[in-house]
Structure formats: structure tokens, C-alpha cells
Scaffold this active site. Structure first.
Site, short mmCIF file in Angstrom:
data_model
loop_
_atom_site.label_atom_id
_atom_site.label_comp_id
_atom_site.label_asym_id
_atom_site.label_seq_id
_atom_site.Cartn_x
_atom_site.Cartn_y
_atom_site.Cartn_z
N CYS A 156 1.13 -0.58 -0.14
CA CYS A 156 -0.20 0.42 -0.15
C CYS A 156 0.91 0.96 0.50
O CYS A 156 0.45 2.62 -0.34
CB CYS A 156 -0.86 -0.04 0.75
SG CYS A 156 -2.59 -0.72 1.34
N1 CO8 Z 1 -20.20 -9.26 7.62
C1 CO8 Z 1 -20.60 -9.27 8.88
N2 CO8 Z 1 -20.04 -9.75 9.98
C2 CO8 Z 1 -18.69 -10.19 9.27
C3 CO8 Z 1 -17.99 -9.72 8.36
C4 CO8 Z 1 -18.82 -9.36 7.61
N3 CO8 Z 1 -18.58 -9.14 6.19
N4 CO8 Z 1 -16.85 -9.81 8.47
C5 CO8 Z 1 -17.18 -9.99 10.33
N5 CO8 Z 1 -17.90 -10.04 10.90
C6 CO8 Z 1 -17.83 -10.39 11.67
C7 CO8 Z 1 -16.57 -10.98 12.38
O1 CO8 Z 1 -16.44 -12.28 12.09
C8 CO8 Z 1 -16.60 -10.41 13.41
O2 CO8 Z 1 -17.71 -11.37 14.71
P1 CO8 Z 1 -17.49 -12.03 16.23
O3 CO8 Z 1 -17.18 -11.12 16.72
O4 CO8 Z 1 -17.95 -12.78 16.39
O5 CO8 Z 1 -15.69 -12.61 16.16
C9 CO8 Z 1 -17.38 -9.18 13.51
O6 CO8 Z 1 -17.75 -9.12 12.45
C10 CO8 Z 1 -16.39 -7.99 13.81
O7 CO8 Z 1 -14.71 -8.76 12.84
P2 CO8 Z 1 -13.20 -7.51 13.04
O8 CO8 Z 1 -13.01 -8.19 14.59
O9 CO8 Z 1 -12.82 -8.51 12.12
O10 CO8 Z 1 -14.36 -6.76 12.72
P3 CO8 Z 1 -13.44 -5.13 12.82
O11 CO8 Z 1 -14.09 -4.25 13.23
O12 CO8 Z 1 -11.63 -4.72 13.65
O13 CO8 Z 1 -13.20 -4.85 11.11
C11 CO8 Z 1 -11.75 -4.85 9.26
C12 CO8 Z 1 -12.37 -5.30 9.58
C13 CO8 Z 1 -11.85 -3.05 8.92
C14 CO8 Z 1 -10.85 -5.02 8.20
C15 CO8 Z 1 -10.94 -3.42 9.87
O14 CO8 Z 1 -10.29 -3.95 10.74
C16 CO8 Z 1 -9.66 -2.54 9.63
O15 CO8 Z 1 -9.84 -2.75 7.98
N6 CO8 Z 1 -8.23 -2.98 9.83
C17 CO8 Z 1 -7.05 -2.79 8.89
C18 CO8 Z 1 -6.59 -3.08 8.44
C19 CO8 Z 1 -5.90 -2.35 6.70
O16 CO8 Z 1 -5.59 -1.35 6.78
N7 CO8 Z 1 -5.03 -3.52 6.07
C20 CO8 Z 1 -4.42 -3.14 5.78
C21 CO8 Z 1 -4.41 -3.61 3.84
S1 CO8 Z 1 -3.93 -3.49 2.50
C22 CO8 Z 1 -2.17 -2.98 2.29
O17 CO8 Z 1 -1.47 -3.15 3.31
C23 CO8 Z 1 -1.83 -3.45 1.30
C24 CO8 Z 1 -2.44 -4.86 0.21
C25 CO8 Z 1 -1.84 -5.27 -0.95
C26 CO8 Z 1 -3.40 -5.34 -2.23
C27 CO8 Z 1 -3.95 -6.69 -1.95
C28 CO8 Z 1 -4.68 -6.92 -3.23
C29 CO8 Z 1 -5.84 -7.55 -3.11
#
Ligand code: CO8
Length: 372
Positions: A156
Site C-alpha cells: 500500500c
Molecule cells: N459481515 C458481517 N459480519 C462480519 C463480516 C461481514 N462481512 N466480516 C466479519 N464479520 C464479523 C466477524 O466475524 C466478527 O464477529 P465476532 O465478533 O462474532 O467474532 C465481527 O464481525 C468483527 O470482526 P472484525 O474484528 O474482523 O472487524 P473489525 O471491526 O476489525 O473490522 C476491518 C474489520 C474492516 C478489516 C478492519 O479491521 C480494518 O480495516 N483493519 C485495517 C486493515 C488494513 O488497513 N489493512 C491494510 C490492508 S491493505 C495493504 O496493506 C496492501 C495490500 C495489497 C493489496 C492486496 C490486493 C487484494
């Protein structure tokens, strides 16, 4: 040494867009079908059912409302769940190069410049379509740029790291101008069958024309400084690579696509990014509250709000730190550049802004600019 500017930026937006509702409908059809296929194992307790996704969760957890993709029918086909691309013959321009050329031409046009004004091209992106020849060389040649091109990947942070390379080349006089191009075709690398991340990414391409300030058009942004930081983390990974075949891996294996510990990334990267920006500004005797605008990496709305609050000591407005991820999703290295591209016209001469990316690596890159 020459003073350096970002003259103009360019943007290529893919032809198709997927709303959260379309995405969730397809995912839930896939989950229902997969659970039906494995009903016996689920009933025996040897397999967990795939739970449904939800529009409400996606918007609340990420701020993303839709994303552009190069091809949506394959992504939304519950029996497939990844884009459907035609294999192009070698004599045809490759997809990454094609969108790179489009974004680069947009930047050149806006700057009133020609290919002959540019001495090199860096293709900086989180994923390359092939190993070689370098994507940059194909884009450079298609544009008619004489000189050199090379690829670089810092996930990224590829765009900001690319800007740093370009700024140094121009500052030292090695090049008059460098185009940094960021074709981010994320959709083939996304695990669309994993509800934890199926909503995150979108496709796009940005381009940045970096050139000597004395050659730059009016309204360019002088680059006051760039600062890069990396520290290794396993929390964002994709293990696909040239050794996958020898490891007898299946391209569908979960670790051959993007995977992450999203919550850990959120917690660890936000303080690092805020601290990085504050100390970079301090090097230039600037304070975070004196910055007119932050063009931050667009991964998650909550991350940007937290980073901006740490810097400003108050909640940031859309004017302080514009948001484009609602429309584009996370476009890897292109996100902060799209934010800049869409939201820089109103910056007055003399005002300072910061472009900052953060992501896999971990990697953080910041660029402090001042409007001329
Ligand atoms: N629908 C409903 N519920 C869901 C879903 C969904 N789609 N997904 C997860 N849940 C549930 C989970 O199972 C969990 O349930 P429980 O509490 O029962 O265990 C609950 O919702 C909460 O889940 P999370 O803890 O995972 O949720 P978060 O509040 O942490 O949100 C995010 C998830 C949005 C992913 C968040 O953590 C985030 O954005 N974090 C930062 C990530 C980030 O910036 N990453 C960078 C990646 S990009 C990068 O660096 C380069 C990549 C290169 C490109 C790749 C190309 C493909």
C-alpha cells in the site's frame, strides 16, 4: 540540487462498480450453496458453516460503500467469485499497462506536458501482473518516453515510496521528470469468498508527474520532503509467487491470496502512522495543526479518523482529511493519491499538505508538499 514538485496527477477509473448490496447478495448466495454442499459435515460438527455477510457491517467497520473493478460478472457469480479476464496475447498491451498509460496520459495532459518532457517511469503497485519484462518498461514505451522504467512494490505504500525515488532522481539532476504510475488491479488477489475481507479492495490506476519545480506548471505542489519507514509484520500477507508451483500450491489456497489480521493492523499501524507524520513535520519545523490538508491512505474510515485525531487533537472534518474510500474501497497504494487528485484545487499558494500511505510490510511513506 534542484527543487522538485508534483506537477499534476492523473486517474483511471475502471468501467464497472459493485455496491455493497450486490456484493453481499452474491456472497450470501455462495455461502448458502457452499453450506448446502457440505451439509453432512456441518451436521456432524466437522465443518463450520460459512456465516452470511452484511451491508451494515461493511459500512460500519470500514466506511466502504462501493468499489470499482475491471470486471464484475465473475466476482458476482456465486460459483466463481473472482474476476473473469481474457488472456491477452503478447502482441497486445497488457491490462496493467493499458490502465497505466491512461492514468499517465491524464497526468501529462493536466500538466500540459509531453512524453518528451519525461526521462523515466516507475510502476509502483502492490501487485504486478507478471514477473518480467517490467510493467514500467511496457508503459514507458507505449507512452513514447525515452529513458528508463522499473517496477517497485511496497504494497500500500508503493506510490509514496515511488514518489520518494522520483523526487531523488529529479533533485539530483538524474532526470528532468519522472512519472510514477500505480495500476492497482487488486480484484484478482482478493479472497472474495472470505467475508472478513471480501468487501475491502477495488481496482484503479493513478499517476503522478514529479518534475523540477522550475519546469512545473503554475499551481504545482513543491515537495518539501519525503520520509519512508518499514518494519516487518506478518499481519498482512499474500504468499503467491514464483515458488508456488514448486511448492505444489493451488492458486485457490487461502494464503495465495490477500489475508490479514485486520484488527491488529488497525491497532498497530494507527499510532505508527500518526507518530511518523508528526516527526516528519517536525523535521520541517511544521506542526500537525498547521497542515491545511491530509491526504491519507484509504483503507478504513475509522483508521483515518483516529490518525487525524491524534495529529489534530480534535475530530477531523472531510476538509482536513478527505475520504474517497466510500466510492473506491481500498485501492492499495493509489488511495492517498486519489484523495489528493480529487481534493487539492482549493489549497491556496503557500499552504502545506501531507500525502501519507500505510500498509503491508508494515510500510509508511509521507510526502510533505506546499502549493506554489
Ligand atoms: N459481515 C458481517 N459480519 C462480519 C463480516 C461481514 N462481512 N466480516 C466479519 N464479520 C464479523 C466477524 O466475524 C466478527 O464477529 P465476532 O465478533 O462474532 O467474532 C465481527 O464481525 C468483527 O470482526 P472484525 O474484528 O474482523 O472487524 P473489525 O471491526 O476489525 O473490522 C476491518 C474489520 C474492516 C478489516 C478492519 O479491521 C480494518 O480495516 N483493519 C485495517 C486493515 C488494513 O488497513 N489493512 C491494510 C490492508 S491493505 C495493504 O496493506 C496492501 C495490500 C495489497 C493489496 C492486496 C490486493 C487484494
Amino acid at each position: 540540487m534542484h527543487r522538485v514538485a508534483i506537477s499534476r496527477t492523473g486517474l483511471y477509473t475502471p468501467p464497472e462498480s459493485i455496491s455493497n448490496q450486490e456484493l453481499v447478495t452474491a456472497f450470501n448466495q455462495f455461502a448458502e450453496w457452499d453450506n448446502h454442499q457440505h451439509a453432512a459435515a456441518i451436521a456432524a460438527g466437522t465443518r463450520q458453516p460459512i456465516p452470511p455477510s452484511s451491508v451494515e457491517f461493511i459500512e460500519k467497520a470500514s466506511g466502504i460503500k462501493r468499489r470499482y473493478v475491471m470486471e464484475k460478472s465473475g466476482v458476482l457469480d456465486p460459483q466463481r467469485m473472482y474476476p473473469r479476464f481474457r488472456a491477452r496475447p503478447d502482441h497486445e498491451i497488457s491490462m496493467m499497462a493499458e490502465i497505466g498509460v491512461a492514468a499517465a496520459k491524464d497526468a501529462l495532459l493536466r500538466a500540459g506536458k509531453q512524453a518528451s518532457d519525461v526521462d523515466g517511469l516507475i510502476c509502483a503497485a502492490a501487485n504486478m501482473q507478471r514477473a518480467y519484462p517490467a510493467m514500467a518498461v511496457e508503459i514507458q514505451t507505449a507512452l513514447g518516453i525515452k529513458g528508463f522504467g522499473f517496477d517497485m512494490n511496497v504494497a500500500c505504500s508503493s506510490a509514496t515510496f515511488g514518489i520518494d525515488m522520483a523526487v531523488n532522481a529529479v533533485r539530483t539532476g538524474a532526470a528532468r521528470a519522472i512519472l510514477v504510475v500505480n495500476p492497482e488491479i487488486t480484484s484478482p488477489h482478493l479472497a472474495w469468498k472470505d467475508r472478513d475481507c471480501h468487501f475491502i479492495f477495488g481496482d484503479v490506476c493513478t499517476a503522478i508527474l514529479v518534475e523540477r519545480l522550475d519546469n512545473a506548471p503554475a499551481g504545482a505542489f513543491e515537495v518539501l520532503g519525503t520520509r519512508l519507514l518499514t518494519t516487518f509484520s506478518n499481519n498482512i500477507r499474500n504468499n503467491a509467487g514464483f515458488m508456488s508451483r514448486s511448492e505444489d500450491r493451488n492458486p485457490d489456497d487461502r494464503d495465495q491470496l490477500f489475508y490479514q489480521e485486520g484488527r491488529k493492523v488497525f491497532k498497530e499501524v494507527c499510532p505508527m502512522a500518526a507518530e511518523h507524520i508528526a516527526s516528519h513535520l517536525a523535521e520541517h519545523a511544521l506542526s500537525p495543526t498547521g497542515v491545511r490538508r491530509y491526504w491519507l491512505h484509504q483503507a478504513n474510515l475509522g483508521m483515518n479518523q483516529l490518525i487525524a485525531r491524534k495529529l489534530l487533537g480534535r475530530d477531523a472534518t472531510a476538509d482536513d482529511a478527505p475520504v474517497i474510500l466510500d466510492e473506491f474501497g481500498n485501492t492499495a497504494s493509489a488511495g492517498s493519491v486519489i484523495a489528493f487528485h480529487r481534493h487539492h484545487e482549493d489549497i491556496a499558494p503557500g499552504e502545506v499538505g501531507v500525502i501519507c500511505s500505510f500498509g503491508a510490510g508494515y510500510s509508511i511513506g509521507s510526502v510533505v508538499v506546499r502549493r506554489t
